[in-house]
Design an enzyme around this catalytic site. Structure first.
Site, PDB file in Angstrom:
ATOM      1  N   HIS A 101     144.441 -15.109 -21.197  1.00 31.39           N
ATOM      2  CA  HIS A 101     143.792 -15.734 -22.390  1.00 31.39           C
ATOM      3  C   HIS A 101     142.520 -15.631 -22.405  1.00 31.39           C
ATOM      4  O   HIS A 101     141.633 -15.158 -21.228  1.00 31.39           O
ATOM      5  CB  HIS A 101     144.190 -17.223 -22.181  1.00 31.39           C
ATOM      6  CG  HIS A 101     143.681 -18.000 -20.717  1.00 31.39           C
ATOM      7  ND1 HIS A 101     142.328 -18.394 -20.517  1.00 31.39           N
ATOM      8  CD2 HIS A 101     143.935 -18.213 -19.239  1.00 31.39           C
ATOM      9  CE1 HIS A 101     142.195 -18.673 -19.409  1.00 31.39           C
ATOM     10  NE2 HIS A 101     143.236 -18.568 -18.701  1.00 31.39           N
ATOM     11  N   CYS A 115     145.744 -16.976 -13.816  1.00 27.11           N
ATOM     12  CA  CYS A 115     145.721 -16.273 -15.078  1.00 27.11           C
ATOM     13  C   CYS A 115     144.661 -15.122 -14.875  1.00 27.11           C
ATOM     14  O   CYS A 115     144.019 -15.037 -14.129  1.00 27.11           O
ATOM     15  CB  CYS A 115     145.587 -17.280 -16.106  1.00 27.11           C
ATOM     16  SG  CYS A 115     146.852 -18.630 -16.569  1.00 27.11           S
TER      17      CYS A 115
END
Length: 412
Positions: A101, A115
């Site tokens: 992301h 992440c």
């Protein structure tokens, strides 16, 4: 040739601009994230398309390594664990919360909660370049795909037949979080999308996994054979419950052998012989399409006492009018726990850095002609093959491709 990248958090190098026409292309891309280099590289075959700096998980929130694929894409997304932290251009890799992301804070060191953070502008461009199902490899050291030639690798059939019916007895395991005790930066689902799949199209890429046939697989086959012989062993699920034990006792009674309900290798062979079946080979190939199981078949592994290692290969068409295509492969570092090696009968470890590591492993595999023909009828541009000593694990489940988690270094 080893690719070297000089990347900083503020520098993004495009070797091919999506604006020139790459965005929306059907080229079978693959993405490789290096935790050591804190870099991301996009490949078309063995050609570098784009690179970027990234920031992976910090200590206590380590980003898992292994073979993943993009399961879901959301232009606007917020974490419901970390105070609704914005996660723009989110591309989910696991249903337990790992994703690519965008972020305005991408330092040149691990800083996320699990992440893979991307610079905002690059995240937006990458979002346009990818589609669901694109493979993402996360590794410690930098690796790159190279063309692999092997007679074992599948090629398309000139005139493919009908797609096989889905296999009903392949268990779909629910996704769970990694074994980290600390929380990770989770991309939670806002709606129930785990069961949604891409609408199937002609020659949709298939995902294949070759692994060792586990003890549970043997038990499932035994249950199926007992049912065939009229001994009610219940649904073939690989678990020896009361119904299966009763069926084994009944078989032993009928055959005049000692009745103890124990499933030994000798009894297993006797059951298969009575059912007119061969003992299952020591390996298996599992096939998925559109995030769903399609079929599985036996594979013979030569020198089973040697680890297969973990490898990823992707098929790319040379010409749509021809059946022949190219395979690009990457060997991945993966250290098996000693308890797993003992259970699998592995005496020698695999070396991902060895010369022709992928080809050497492929040379130990034998796939029957009928299975090769069936796969050749399904093979499409972007199809992939993973090879691993262990099954894909608990992250593989409903709405995923095969997800293989690797261990980059032994644990004390």
């Amino acid at each position: 040739m080893v690719l070297r990248f000089a990347l900083t958090a503020s520098v993004v190098v495009f070797l091919f601009s999506p604006a020139v026409g790459f965005a929306g292309s059907n080229a079978p891309l693959q993405i490789i994230v290096s935790k050591n280099q804190q870099s991301l590289v996009v490949y078309d075959g063995d050609a570098v398309i784009a690179t970027s700096a990234v920031s992976t998980g910090k200590a206590g929130h380590s980003t898992p390594t292994g073979i993943f694929s993009i399961l879901e894409k959301r232009r606007h997304h917020k974490s419901n664990i970390y105070s609704n932290a914005p996660m723009p251009f989110m591309q989910r890799l696991t249903w337990s919360g790992i994703a690519l992301h965008g972020s305005n804070h991408v330092p040149a060191y691990p800083a996320s909660h699990g992440c893979v953070r991307l610079p905002s502008k690059f995240a937006a461009s990458l979002f346009k370049m990818t589609s669901r199902g694109v493979h993402v490899l996360i590794t410690d050291r930098q690796v790159s795909p190279t063309e692999v030639s092997s007679a074992v690798l599948f090629q398309r059939n000139p005139a493919p037949g009908e797609n096989p019916a889905p296999l009903s007895d392949v268990p779909l395991r629910p996704a769970i979080s990694q074994t980290e005790t600390m929380p990770v930066e989770v991309a939670m689902t806002e709606a129930s999308t785990a069961n949604s799949v891409i609408k199937a199209e002609d020659r949709e890429p298939i995902r294949m996994l070759i692994t060792r046939r586990g003890e549970r697989d043997i038990k499932r086959a035994v249950q199926s054979a007992l049912n065939q012989l009229g001994y009610v062993a219940g649904v073939p699920d690989g678990h020896i419950g009361p119904d299966t034990t009763a069926a084994i006792n009944a078989f032993q009674t009928a055959e005049g052998s000692t009745v103890d309900g124990k499933l030994t290798p000798e009894l297993t062979e006797a059951i298969f012989r009575k059912a007119g079946r061969d003992v299952p080979p020591n390996g298996v190939i599992l096939v998925r399409q559109g995030f769903k199981p399609i079929f599985e078949a036996g594979v013979t592994i030569d020198k089973p006492e040697q680890a297969l290692g973990t490898h990823f290969l992707q098929f790319q068409e040379i010409d749509e009018g021809k059946s022949e295509g190219k395979w690009y492969g990457v060997p991945l570092e993966n250290h098996l726990p000693s308890s797993v090696k003992k259970r699998l009968g592995i005496a020698a470890d695999a070396d991902a850095s060895a010369f022709n590591a992928v080809q050497r492993t492929l040379g130990r595999l034998t796939v029957s002609d009928d299975v090769r023909e069936r796969i050749g009828g399904l093979l499409a541009d972007g199809s992939s093959l993973s090879i691993s000593d262990m099954e894909s694990g608990l992250e593989t489940g409903d709405g995923t491709d095969f997800i293989t988690i690797t261990r980059a270094s032994p644990r004390g």
